[in-house]
Design an enzyme around this catalytic site. Sequence first.
Site, mmCIF file in Angstrom:
data_model
loop_
_atom_site.group_PDB
_atom_site.id
_atom_site.type_symbol
_atom_site.label_atom_id
_atom_site.label_comp_id
_atom_site.label_asym_id
_atom_site.label_seq_id
_atom_site.Cartn_x
_atom_site.Cartn_y
_atom_site.Cartn_z
ATOM 1 N N HIS A 248 -2.203 -5.310 1.534
ATOM 2 C CA HIS A 248 -3.508 -5.955 1.250
ATOM 3 C C HIS A 248 -3.223 -7.550 1.051
ATOM 4 C CE1 HIS A 248 -7.204 -7.024 -0.403
ATOM 5 N NE2 HIS A 248 -6.912 -7.871 -1.173
ATOM 6 N N ASN B 192 -2.000 0.078 6.761
ATOM 7 C CA ASN B 192 -1.535 -1.114 7.393
ATOM 8 C C ASN B 192 -0.635 -1.891 6.262
ATOM 9 O OD1 ASN B 192 -3.718 -1.636 5.624
ATOM 10 N ND2 ASN B 192 -4.695 -2.790 7.323
ATOM 11 N N GLU C 86 -9.032 -11.153 -7.709
ATOM 12 C CA GLU C 86 -8.476 -9.894 -7.471
ATOM 13 C C GLU C 86 -7.143 -10.071 -8.265
ATOM 14 O OE1 GLU C 86 -7.721 -9.600 -3.384
ATOM 15 O OE2 GLU C 86 -10.013 -8.955 -2.726
ATOM 16 N N TYR D 232 -12.171 -2.164 -3.763
ATOM 17 C CA TYR D 232 -12.960 -2.088 -2.512
ATOM 18 C C TYR D 232 -14.304 -1.953 -2.344
ATOM 19 C CZ TYR D 232 -8.095 -2.399 -0.022
ATOM 20 O OH TYR D 232 -6.985 -3.092 0.508
ATOM 21 N N PHE E 275 -15.493 3.893 6.887
ATOM 22 C CA PHE E 275 -14.138 4.257 6.256
ATOM 23 C C PHE E 275 -13.767 3.802 4.919
ATOM 24 C CE2 PHE E 275 -14.391 -0.388 7.826
ATOM 25 C CZ PHE E 275 -13.711 -0.922 6.443
ATOM 26 N N LYS F 254 0.798 -1.195 -0.031
ATOM 27 C CA LYS F 254 0.016 0.068 -0.076
ATOM 28 C C LYS F 254 0.929 1.232 -0.117
ATOM 29 C CE LYS F 254 -4.122 -2.471 2.268
ATOM 30 N NZ LYS F 254 -5.104 -2.074 3.309
HETATM 31 P P1 ATP Z 1 -7.174 -5.782 3.443
HETATM 32 O O1 ATP Z 1 -8.688 -6.176 2.590
HETATM 33 O O2 ATP Z 1 -6.626 -4.592 2.910
HETATM 34 O O3 ATP Z 1 -6.070 -6.899 3.155
HETATM 35 P P2 ATP Z 1 -8.321 -6.715 5.745
HETATM 36 O O4 ATP Z 1 -8.984 -7.944 5.035
HETATM 37 O O5 ATP Z 1 -7.156 -6.986 6.685
HETATM 38 O O6 ATP Z 1 -7.266 -5.768 4.925
HETATM 39 P P3 ATP Z 1 -10.701 -5.401 5.638
HETATM 40 O O7 ATP Z 1 -11.791 -5.492 6.970
HETATM 41 O O8 ATP Z 1 -11.024 -6.121 4.293
HETATM 42 O O9 ATP Z 1 -9.318 -5.714 6.327
HETATM 43 O O10 ATP Z 1 -10.563 -3.724 5.434
HETATM 44 C C1 ATP Z 1 -9.737 -3.172 4.262
HETATM 45 C C2 ATP Z 1 -8.851 -2.248 4.710
HETATM 46 O O11 ATP Z 1 -9.802 -1.061 5.140
HETATM 47 C C3 ATP Z 1 -8.082 -2.322 5.983
HETATM 48 O O12 ATP Z 1 -6.822 -3.068 5.359
HETATM 49 C C4 ATP Z 1 -7.600 -0.922 5.977
HETATM 50 O O13 ATP Z 1 -6.865 -0.442 5.371
HETATM 51 C C5 ATP Z 1 -9.110 -0.417 5.851
HETATM 52 N N1 ATP Z 1 -9.837 -0.474 7.326
HETATM 53 C C6 ATP Z 1 -10.384 -1.444 7.619
HETATM 54 N N2 ATP Z 1 -11.067 -1.053 8.972
HETATM 55 C C7 ATP Z 1 -10.838 0.449 9.065
HETATM 56 C C8 ATP Z 1 -11.214 0.996 10.160
HETATM 57 N N3 ATP Z 1 -11.930 0.774 11.230
HETATM 58 N N4 ATP Z 1 -10.805 2.391 10.079
HETATM 59 C C9 ATP Z 1 -10.107 2.819 9.038
HETATM 60 N N5 ATP Z 1 -9.628 1.950 8.198
HETATM 61 C C10 ATP Z 1 -9.969 0.624 8.103
HETATM 62 MG MG MG Z 2 -9.955 -7.456 3.394
#
Ligand code: ATP
Ligand code: MG
Length: 144
Positions: free
Chosen positions: A122, A119, A133, A56, A64, A16
């Site tokens: 992804h 974070n 994806e 997304y 968010f 990211k």
């Molecule tokens: P990713 O899909 O990016 O691998 P993930 O599967 O661990 O991450 P998801 O629940 O799919 O988490 O959320 C997608 C992304 O949205 C997260 O990686 C983070 O960047 C963002 N995100 C998730 N929850 C929050 C939150 N509560 N506040 C801000 N950003 C968030």
């Molecule tokens: Mg995810």
Amino acid sequence: MSDSLHSLQRTLCIIKPDAVKKKVQGGIIQKILDAGFNIRGMKMIRLDESAARKFYEVHKERPFYGELVSFMTSGPVVVIALEKENAVADYRKLIGATDPAEAEEGTIRKIFADSKSENAVHGSDSEENGKIETGFFFTDKELI
Ligand code: ATP
Ligand code: MG
């Protein structure tokens, strides 16, 4: 019949914008390679708003979503198509929990991520999404 726990799977990694800005792409890729993943495709791109919104889309009702789209378009990302037996679950384990504060020691997010929203990486969350994806960013011809 394939046993989904042990079959060769594809999963998508996105390094990211926060991690690219910090110049930790190399460290992240090395950890992925050391964990036994094969890189089938890799490129650096800048997502535009419509691509980030589409990628997304599953989160479009979440509070968010707007912040996530603007973060993901804030700078270049590195997209990597990974392949390995049990790639989806093994890569999720390697990256750690969404919130780096909750991620296990040694995981990519624990080492390289700053916050739940920024974070570092992804990871696809299912075998089906791993295929979808990977196809979002790579044509079959681009996968080596
Ligand atoms: P990713 O899909 O990016 O691998 P993930 O599967 O661990 O991450 P998801 O629940 O799919 O988490 O959320 C997608 C992304 O949205 C997260 O990686 C983070 O960047 C963002 N995100 C998730 N929850 C929050 C939150 N509560 N506040 C801000 N950003 C968030
Ligand atoms: Mg995810």
